[in-house]
Design a protein around this motif. Structure first.
Motif, mmCIF file in Angstrom:
data_model
loop_
_atom_site.group_PDB
_atom_site.id
_atom_site.type_symbol
_atom_site.label_atom_id
_atom_site.label_comp_id
_atom_site.label_asym_id
_atom_site.label_seq_id
_atom_site.Cartn_x
_atom_site.Cartn_y
_atom_site.Cartn_z
ATOM 1 N N GLY A 64 1.324 -10.254 14.922
ATOM 2 C CA GLY A 64 0.271 -10.614 13.991
ATOM 3 C C GLY A 64 0.529 -10.082 12.595
ATOM 4 O O GLY A 64 1.659 -9.783 12.220
ATOM 5 N N PHE A 65 -0.543 -9.979 11.819
ATOM 6 C CA PHE A 65 -0.423 -9.574 10.424
ATOM 7 C C PHE A 65 0.406 -8.294 10.273
ATOM 8 O O PHE A 65 0.140 -7.301 10.957
ATOM 9 N N PRO A 66 1.372 -8.279 9.363
ATOM 10 C CA PRO A 66 2.090 -7.030 9.087
ATOM 11 C C PRO A 66 1.157 -6.013 8.446
ATOM 12 O O PRO A 66 0.276 -6.369 7.657
ATOM 13 N N ARG A 67 1.339 -4.755 8.804
ATOM 14 C CA ARG A 67 0.488 -3.688 8.286
ATOM 15 C C ARG A 67 1.345 -2.554 7.724
ATOM 16 O O ARG A 67 2.506 -2.382 8.110
ATOM 17 N N ASN A 68 0.750 -1.773 6.836
ATOM 18 C CA ASN A 68 1.461 -0.630 6.282
ATOM 19 C C ASN A 68 1.232 0.600 7.148
ATOM 20 O O ASN A 68 0.587 0.523 8.203
ATOM 21 N N ALA A 69 1.734 1.735 6.690
ATOM 22 C CA ALA A 69 1.644 2.966 7.477
ATOM 23 C C ALA A 69 0.204 3.395 7.727
ATOM 24 O O ALA A 69 -0.086 4.099 8.700
ATOM 25 N N ASN A 70 -0.707 2.988 6.874
ATOM 26 C CA ASN A 70 -2.121 3.344 7.046
ATOM 27 C C ASN A 70 -2.877 2.374 7.931
ATOM 28 O O ASN A 70 -4.079 2.547 8.164
ATOM 29 N N GLY A 71 -2.200 1.346 8.395
ATOM 30 C CA GLY A 71 -2.852 0.361 9.237
ATOM 31 C C GLY A 71 -3.518 -0.757 8.466
ATOM 32 O O GLY A 71 -4.141 -1.645 9.066
ATOM 33 N N ASP A 72 -3.409 -0.743 7.153
ATOM 34 C CA ASP A 72 -3.994 -1.801 6.331
ATOM 35 C C ASP A 72 -3.048 -3.002 6.267
ATOM 36 O O ASP A 72 -1.834 -2.874 6.451
ATOM 37 N N PHE A 73 -3.607 -4.172 5.969
ATOM 38 C CA PHE A 73 -2.782 -5.366 5.866
ATOM 39 C C PHE A 73 -1.769 -5.202 4.730
ATOM 40 O O PHE A 73 -2.126 -4.840 3.600
ATOM 41 N N ALA A 74 -0.520 -5.493 5.037
ATOM 42 C CA ALA A 74 0.535 -5.382 4.042
ATOM 43 C C ALA A 74 0.823 -6.712 3.358
ATOM 44 O O ALA A 74 1.496 -6.752 2.335
ATOM 45 N N ALA A 75 0.328 -7.784 3.934
ATOM 46 C CA ALA A 75 0.614 -9.116 3.399
ATOM 47 C C ALA A 75 -0.366 -9.486 2.302
ATOM 48 O O ALA A 75 -1.520 -9.043 2.295
ATOM 49 N N CYS A 76 0.098 -10.313 1.365
ATOM 50 C CA CYS A 76 -0.795 -10.890 0.368
ATOM 51 C C CYS A 76 -0.140 -12.134 -0.208
ATOM 52 O O CYS A 76 1.064 -12.346 -0.045
ATOM 53 N N SER A 77 -0.952 -12.976 -0.835
ATOM 54 C CA SER A 77 -0.458 -14.221 -1.426
ATOM 55 C C SER A 77 -0.969 -14.303 -2.865
ATOM 56 O O SER A 77 -2.176 -14.242 -3.095
ATOM 57 N N PRO A 78 -0.078 -14.411 -3.854
ATOM 58 C CA PRO A 78 -0.504 -14.435 -5.260
ATOM 59 C C PRO A 78 -1.474 -15.569 -5.556
ATOM 60 O O PRO A 78 -1.312 -16.692 -5.077
ATOM 61 N N ASN A 79 -2.487 -15.252 -6.352
ATOM 62 C CA ASN A 79 -3.486 -16.231 -6.762
ATOM 63 C C ASN A 79 -3.290 -16.539 -8.247
ATOM 64 O O ASN A 79 -3.594 -15.706 -9.101
ATOM 65 N N PRO A 80 -2.791 -17.734 -8.570
ATOM 66 C CA PRO A 80 -2.529 -18.051 -9.976
ATOM 67 C C PRO A 80 -3.802 -18.129 -10.813
ATOM 68 O O PRO A 80 -3.756 -17.980 -12.034
ATOM 69 N N ALA A 81 -4.943 -18.348 -10.156
ATOM 70 C CA ALA A 81 -6.200 -18.468 -10.898
ATOM 71 C C ALA A 81 -6.700 -17.118 -11.389
ATOM 72 O O ALA A 81 -7.386 -17.026 -12.409
ATOM 73 N N THR A 82 -6.388 -16.039 -10.659
ATOM 74 C CA THR A 82 -6.899 -14.716 -11.022
ATOM 75 C C THR A 82 -5.807 -13.751 -11.448
ATOM 76 O O THR A 82 -6.101 -12.710 -12.039
ATOM 77 N N GLY A 83 -4.576 -14.086 -11.115
ATOM 78 C CA GLY A 83 -3.483 -13.170 -11.393
ATOM 79 C C GLY A 83 -3.360 -12.081 -10.354
ATOM 80 O O GLY A 83 -2.462 -11.234 -10.441
ATOM 81 N N GLY A 84 -4.243 -12.067 -9.362
ATOM 82 C CA GLY A 84 -4.194 -11.072 -8.297
ATOM 83 C C GLY A 84 -3.394 -11.555 -7.111
ATOM 84 O O GLY A 84 -2.738 -12.600 -7.150
ATOM 85 N N CYS A 85 -3.469 -10.781 -6.039
ATOM 86 C CA CYS A 85 -2.765 -11.122 -4.802
ATOM 87 C C CYS A 85 -3.753 -11.005 -3.655
ATOM 88 O O CYS A 85 -4.282 -9.913 -3.393
ATOM 89 N N GLU A 86 -4.060 -12.110 -3.008
ATOM 90 C CA GLU A 86 -5.103 -12.148 -1.984
ATOM 91 C C GLU A 86 -4.590 -11.650 -0.638
ATOM 92 O O GLU A 86 -3.537 -12.066 -0.163
ATOM 93 N N LYS A 87 -5.345 -10.759 -0.003
ATOM 94 C CA LYS A 87 -4.989 -10.215 1.304
ATOM 95 C C LYS A 87 -5.787 -10.916 2.413
ATOM 96 O O LYS A 87 -6.817 -11.541 2.148
ATOM 97 N N PRO A 88 -5.351 -10.802 3.650
ATOM 98 C CA PRO A 88 -6.117 -11.372 4.759
ATOM 99 C C PRO A 88 -7.513 -10.757 4.834
ATOM 100 O O PRO A 88 -7.699 -9.567 4.552
ATOM 101 N N PHE A 89 -8.474 -11.567 5.226
ATOM 102 C CA PHE A 89 -9.840 -11.072 5.381
ATOM 103 C C PHE A 89 -10.497 -11.797 6.547
ATOM 104 O O PHE A 89 -10.165 -12.935 6.860
ATOM 105 N N HIS A 90 -11.431 -11.120 7.193
ATOM 106 C CA HIS A 90 -12.151 -11.727 8.307
ATOM 107 C C HIS A 90 -13.122 -12.767 7.770
ATOM 108 O O HIS A 90 -14.026 -12.449 7.003
ATOM 109 N N ASP A 91 -12.924 -14.000 8.160
ATOM 110 C CA ASP A 91 -13.728 -15.115 7.663
ATOM 111 C C ASP A 91 -14.678 -15.562 8.769
ATOM 112 O O ASP A 91 -14.243 -16.059 9.810
#
Length: 470
Positions: A64-91
């Motif tokens: 499943g989702f890759p995570r960092n050493a703290n257990g948080d989601f390590a993946a993200c996808s750049p958002n050209p509309a905001t300039g940020g990087c969106e992470k997975p979230f429970h929808d």
């Protein structure tokens, strides 16, 4: 001698004895156990437009989702509309929008292996699509935190997770083609997607990953001219070997677009209205073998399951509202699939049945696994896969590399003595680029079964479970 017969003779002559011997050895080495024939009914339930991470990215033991050493989601996808990087979230929203999912979008989402192009693809398509059709429900959803990065879990899809816990979840099931719904459904029944100029000549077909013959209801086909699907499909071999089959169609609507966009108008579908999800009636083999009567309404499935008269091979095609294809609700799709599975479990043939559940493409939703390449057509992105059977292993996560080609391979091994859709041996050659069932990377579904175990009792689930969806 006709052109097809002549070309077959030439193709057969070109197969060197050494190559033929090697192929025979490979097939013999991979020969499934005789116990596979305990399965007398294979049911393929094909839903729409969900990625593996979108439904099972947090499932224990799965890739499943890759995570960092703290257990948080390590993946993200750049958002050209905001300039940020969106992470997975429970929808928890029942209505999702997803993103575009054609060949170009697959390339953009994969992003050279970075697997981070999803948000940009969705945002660009939403702006374009909503200008064309502002009344579509997808257009009213919030644009921040695009839902292609959203995921569902057991709180939202408890029945799907229950099937995974009690049977087999496949976490490396890839759609066979890096493209949209029509090519996926063509691969599901024929192992290829092509465009042909002559319905009577398989060698008039050329590879067409994105644009096979146009649907009769396509805007670019105003005269409603049916496509020519002249290459060989699995029903040709089933008919030849007198193996019963049915393609069940839920009458209603089909919301997918001929141009693979994420927003479009629905069109009617039924057993007698061939379309993107119902391509078999356009195949020359189905017409010439007088097998059109095997494409039937979904009501026939419930009748057959109850009466103990299921065919050997069944494909089940949804209608838009229960397909899980946006704007179809997640809850409606889960209810529909649960009713299909319950029907088979309640019937007298449950003890000899295998049910394969998958989603035809990723629908623009995030997945972190880079698809392996087997040829110019795919594989496509990862989708959920479930195996439900009285002989299925309990609570196993199958890590084999799989695609819908594995369904065809299982059917061929079970009912056709291992005969493949192979131009050199199937009796009806065509110019397909390869024999997908023989891809060295492809796993074997037999490993998802324990044929030595006592057949397991049905797991009847409530089609309307309590969820957090709203």
């Amino acid at each position: 001698m006709g052109r097809v017969s002549l070309l077959f003779a030439v193709a057969a002559a070109l197969v060197m004895p050494q190559a033929g011997a090697a192929r025979a050895w490979i097939d013999a080495a991979a020969r499934p156990p005789a116990a596979i024939h305990k399965i007398k009914h294979v049911i393929v339930i094909m839903q729409e437009n969900r990625s593996f991470d979108h439904y099972f990215g947090t499932y224990p033991g799965a890739d499943g989702f890759p995570r960092n050493a703290n257990g948080d989601f390590a993946a993200c996808s750049p958002n050209p509309a905001t300039g940020g990087c969106e992470k997975p979230f429970h929808d928890t929203r029942d209505l999702n929008s997803g993103g575009p999912h054609g060949q170009a979008n697959a390339t953009a989402d994969i992003a050279g292996g970075k697997m981070d192009g999803y948000v940009a693809s969705a945002e660009n398509a939403k702006v374009k699509g909503c200008k064309q059709n502002p009344n579509n429900p997808i257009c009213s959803q919030r644009s921040t935190n695009p839902d292609v990065m959203g995921y569902h879990d057991e709180r939202d899809i408890p029945n799907y997770w229950a099937y995974a816990r009690n049977f087999v979840l496949q976490d490396h099931m890839f759609e066979p083609n890096a493209s949209w719904s029509l090519p996926a459904h063509l691969f599901m029944v024929s192992e290829w997607s092509a465009r042909c100029t002559n319905r009577n000549d398989p060698f008039s077909c050329v590879n067409a990953l994105q644009n096979p013959g146009q649907a009769m209801d396509a805007k670019t086909n105003p005269r409603g001219i049916p496509p020519k699907y002249a290459w060989t499909d699995l029903t040709y071999l089933l008919h030849k070997h007198r193996v019963s089959w049915r393609y069940y169609v839920f009458a209603g609507t089909e919301p997918d677009c001929e141009d693979d966009a994420m927003i479009c108008e629905s069109v009617k579908q039924g057993a007698r209205t061939p379309g993107i999800w119902n391509p078999l009636p356009w195949f020359t083999t189905v017409q010439d073998d007088n097998q059109l009567q095997n494409v039937v309404s979904l009501t026939n499935y419930f009748t057959a399951a109850k009466a103990g008269k299921l065919p050997a091979v069944a494909w089940i095609n949804p209608t838009g509202s229960v397909s899980e294809h946006p704007p179809g609700l997640v809850s409606a799709g889960q209810t529909y699939v649960t009713k299909l599975v319950n029907a088979a479990m309640r019937g007298p043939e449950w003890k000899s049945t295998a049910i394969f559940v998958a989603w035809d493409d990723w629908g623009g939703f995030y997945d972190h696994v880079r698809p392996p390449s087997v040829d110019q057509n795919g594989y496509g992105l990862r989708v959920p896969g479930l195996v439900i059977s009285p002989y299925a292993r309990r609570g196993v996560v199958d890590h084999q590399t799989l695609s819908f080609d594995a369904y065809v391979k299982f059917i061929e091994d079970d009912f056709l003595k291992g005969q493949r859709l192979d131009p050199a041996t199937d009796g009806r050659p065509d110019p397909r680029p390869d024999v997908r069932e023989r891809a060295s990377i492809l796993g074997n579904l037999v490993k998802d079964f324990n044929f030595a175990q006592k057949p397991r009792r049905p797991l009847l689930l409530n089609p309307h479970p309590a969820t957090d969806l709203h």
